[in-house]
Write a protein that holds these residues in place. Structure first.
Motif, short mmCIF file in Angstrom:
data_model
loop_
_atom_site.label_atom_id
_atom_site.label_comp_id
_atom_site.label_asym_id
_atom_site.label_seq_id
_atom_site.Cartn_x
_atom_site.Cartn_y
_atom_site.Cartn_z
N ALA A 59 0.82 -1.22 0.00
CA ALA A 59 0.00 0.00 0.00
C ALA A 59 0.85 1.27 0.00
N LYS A 60 2.07 1.20 0.56
CA LYS A 60 2.93 2.38 0.58
C LYS A 60 3.32 2.84 -0.82
N GLN A 61 3.26 1.91 -1.79
CA GLN A 61 3.56 2.26 -3.18
C GLN A 61 2.28 2.28 -4.03
N LYS A 62 1.13 2.36 -3.35
CA LYS A 62 -0.17 2.40 -4.02
C LYS A 62 -0.36 1.19 -4.93
N ILE A 63 0.03 0.02 -4.39
CA ILE A 63 -0.13 -1.26 -5.10
C ILE A 63 -1.20 -2.06 -4.38
N ASP A 64 -2.16 -2.55 -5.14
CA ASP A 64 -3.22 -3.38 -4.58
C ASP A 64 -2.67 -4.72 -4.11
N PRO A 65 -3.38 -5.42 -3.22
CA PRO A 65 -2.94 -6.76 -2.80
C PRO A 65 -2.72 -7.69 -3.99
N LEU A 66 -1.80 -8.64 -3.82
CA LEU A 66 -1.38 -9.51 -4.93
C LEU A 66 -1.89 -10.93 -4.73
N LEU A 67 -2.49 -11.45 -5.80
CA LEU A 67 -3.08 -12.78 -5.79
C LEU A 67 -2.08 -13.85 -6.24
N ALA A 68 -1.14 -13.45 -7.09
CA ALA A 68 -0.12 -14.38 -7.59
C ALA A 68 1.19 -13.62 -7.72
N ILE A 69 2.32 -14.30 -7.44
CA ILE A 69 3.62 -13.65 -7.53
C ILE A 69 4.61 -14.56 -8.24
N GLN A 70 5.65 -13.93 -8.81
CA GLN A 70 6.71 -14.66 -9.50
C GLN A 70 7.95 -13.78 -9.51
N VAL A 71 9.12 -14.40 -9.70
CA VAL A 71 10.37 -13.65 -9.78
C VAL A 71 11.20 -14.25 -10.90
N SER A 72 11.92 -13.40 -11.64
CA SER A 72 12.77 -13.91 -12.73
C SER A 72 14.00 -14.60 -12.15
N THR A 73 14.69 -15.34 -13.00
CA THR A 73 15.76 -16.22 -12.51
C THR A 73 17.16 -15.67 -12.71
N ASP A 74 17.30 -14.47 -13.30
CA ASP A 74 18.61 -13.94 -13.66
C ASP A 74 19.28 -13.24 -12.47
N ASP A 75 20.46 -12.64 -12.72
CA ASP A 75 21.21 -12.01 -11.63
C ASP A 75 20.74 -10.58 -11.32
N LYS A 76 19.83 -10.06 -12.12
CA LYS A 76 19.19 -8.78 -11.82
C LYS A 76 17.68 -8.98 -11.91
N PRO A 77 17.14 -9.72 -10.96
CA PRO A 77 15.76 -10.20 -11.10
C PRO A 77 14.70 -9.12 -10.94
N LEU A 78 13.59 -9.36 -11.63
CA LEU A 78 12.39 -8.57 -11.46
C LEU A 78 11.35 -9.42 -10.73
N PHE A 79 10.55 -8.76 -9.95
CA PHE A 79 9.46 -9.40 -9.22
C PHE A 79 8.15 -9.01 -9.90
N TYR A 80 7.26 -9.98 -10.08
CA TYR A 80 5.97 -9.75 -10.73
C TYR A 80 4.84 -10.12 -9.77
N GLY A 81 3.75 -9.38 -9.87
CA GLY A 81 2.57 -9.71 -9.08
C GLY A 81 1.31 -9.42 -9.87
N LEU A 82 0.26 -10.18 -9.57
CA LEU A 82 -1.05 -9.98 -10.18
C LEU A 82 -2.05 -9.58 -9.11
N THR A 83 -2.80 -8.52 -9.37
CA THR A 83 -3.86 -8.11 -8.45
C THR A 83 -5.15 -8.84 -8.81
N PRO A 84 -6.16 -8.83 -7.94
CA PRO A 84 -7.44 -9.47 -8.27
C PRO A 84 -8.13 -8.86 -9.49
N THR A 85 -7.77 -7.62 -9.86
CA THR A 85 -8.37 -7.00 -11.06
C THR A 85 -7.47 -7.16 -12.27
N SER A 86 -6.49 -8.08 -12.18
CA SER A 86 -5.61 -8.45 -13.30
C SER A 86 -4.62 -7.37 -13.69
N ASP A 87 -4.26 -6.49 -12.76
CA ASP A 87 -3.14 -5.59 -13.01
C ASP A 87 -1.85 -6.38 -12.80
#
Length: 385
Positions: free
Chosen positions: A329-357
């Motif tokens: 919420a501090k970054q104005k991000i809705d709760p996340l229903l699903a999460i994933q992270v990339s496998t490289d040495d500079k990884p990105l984190f991904y999340g899906l909200t209930p409204t598919s953002d």
């Protein structure tokens, strides 16, 4: 390749041309429509399974690039698809069902073979009409570590796994899993199914893909007092399972006899009393090189295990200690229903909200990078090769 956005753009262009016809005799160059090529693979590409409960027969997999922050394309999914990506990232497999009359009629189950450089269907394999039609999970359609075998979970309601040789593109067998479900591969010659008793059934295959032996483990999950989420994450030969009440246990199915790690807790006594627990449809993600386990957490009660996470807690799996805590919420991000992270040495984190953002964060700091609004209608699962 079907592409909904391209179709919409084509329709708008057509009606625009009708409304703006040139004067007689005016010379107009015809519009040329082209399909862009898929950019070369990069480790920040994420695949988002989208199964709409309003239109179950019309699922798809959206492809998004985390570097360019752009939608790349989509793959048709049919009815409640399973989805797997080859180890070399060049091919995807969609295990799905089609009915002759859309939602009814003669049923055909197939595995569709997708060229990831174009997102085109390049072939299909007809499989027994038993493919499990369920909320997507990473383990209802999986590949052996070398990509030579594809495992498709079946429920009729009896349970089995169809084994496919990906080189010959042929079904080589169907293995009865005796009431146990899903397929967690280990190595090139075996997979494991989870049983309602909390035990695990490991099936070893011979060189032809037929069953060579099977082994039923002791119960390693207490299904009555503390069930585990089926969407475990993988750390080499170990699967890391998280329970509804916030405990972690590893399982290694690579040997003749499974081995299980000592359970450890995500929560302090104070946090447990406050009601913190994991939740969501895909509640954990893992970055193997950094030994980082990401968990979507929420305050809830018994039965709230499907609630999305309001925070992401990050653990070092070697020390079994929490190393970071992100309040979304501090970054104005809705709760996340699903999460994933990339496998490289500079990884990105991904999340899906209930409204598919689709939310993209820096996996090291949790800093918000991008939010792609409504990527689909009921997106439920994130996959990253």
């Amino acid at each position: 390749m079907k592409h909904r956005r391209l179709a919409a753009a084509t329709g708008a262009l057509f009606y625009g041309l009708l409304a703006c016809q040139p004067h007689a005799g005016a010379a107009e160059k015809p519009e040329e429509l082209t399909v862009a090529k898929v950019p070369p693979y990069n480790p920040h590409r994420v695949y988002v399974a989208d199964v709409s409960f309003a239109s179950m027969t019309d699922a798809r997999v959206h492809v998004f690039d985390g570097d360019s922050k752009r939608f790349v394309g989509e793959i048709d999914g049919g009815f409640a698809p399973g989805f797997a990506i080859s180890p070399d990232h060049k091919t995807s497999y969609v295990a799905t069902t089609y009915f002759a009359r859309g939602g009814h009629g003669a049923r055909t189950d197939v595995v569709e073979i997708i060229d990831n450089t174009t997102l085109d269907v390049t072939g299909e394999i007809v499989i027994p009409a038993k493919h499990a039609q369920a909320v997507p999970t990473p383990y209802n359609t999986t590949l052996s570590d070398d990509g030579s075998r594809l495992f498709v979970s079946n429920i009729t309601p009896s349970t089995s796994v169809t084994v496919i040789d990906t080189a010959t593109k042929k079904v080589v067998g169907e293995i009865d899993t005796d009431g146990c479900v899903l397929a967690y591969p280990t190595g090139n010659d075996r997979f494991t199914a989870l049983c309602e008793s909390g035990k695990a059934l490991t099936v070893k295959l011979d060189a032809t893909g037929k069953e060579a032996s099977r082994k039923l483990s002791e119960a390693f999950i207490d299904v009555e007092k503390d069930p585990a989420f089926v969407n475990a994450v993988r750390d080499a030969n170990r699967y890391v399972f998280t329970t509804f009440n916030g405990r972690v246990r590893t399982a290694d199915f690579s040997g003749d006899t499974p081995t299980f790690g000592t359970p450890w807790s995500l929560l302090s006594d104070q946090e447990r009393k406050a009601g913190w627990r994991p939740g969501g449809l895909q509640q954990t993600a893992f970055h193997a090189a950094g030994h980082r386990l990401y968990v979507a957490m929420h305050k809830g009660v018994d039965g709230s295990h499907k609630e999305p996470g309001t925070e992401i807690w990050i653990y070092d799996t070697e020390s079994k200690k929490r190393v970071a805590r992100w309040e979304l919420a501090k970054q104005k991000i809705d709760p996340l229903l699903a999460i994933q992270v990339s496998t490289d040495d500079k990884p990105l984190f991904y999340g899906l909200t209930p409204t598919s953002d689709l939310v993209v964060l820096d996996a090291a700091t949790g800093k918000r990078q991008h939010v792609e609004k409504q990527l689909g209608s009921t997106s439920t699962l994130l996959l990253n090769p």
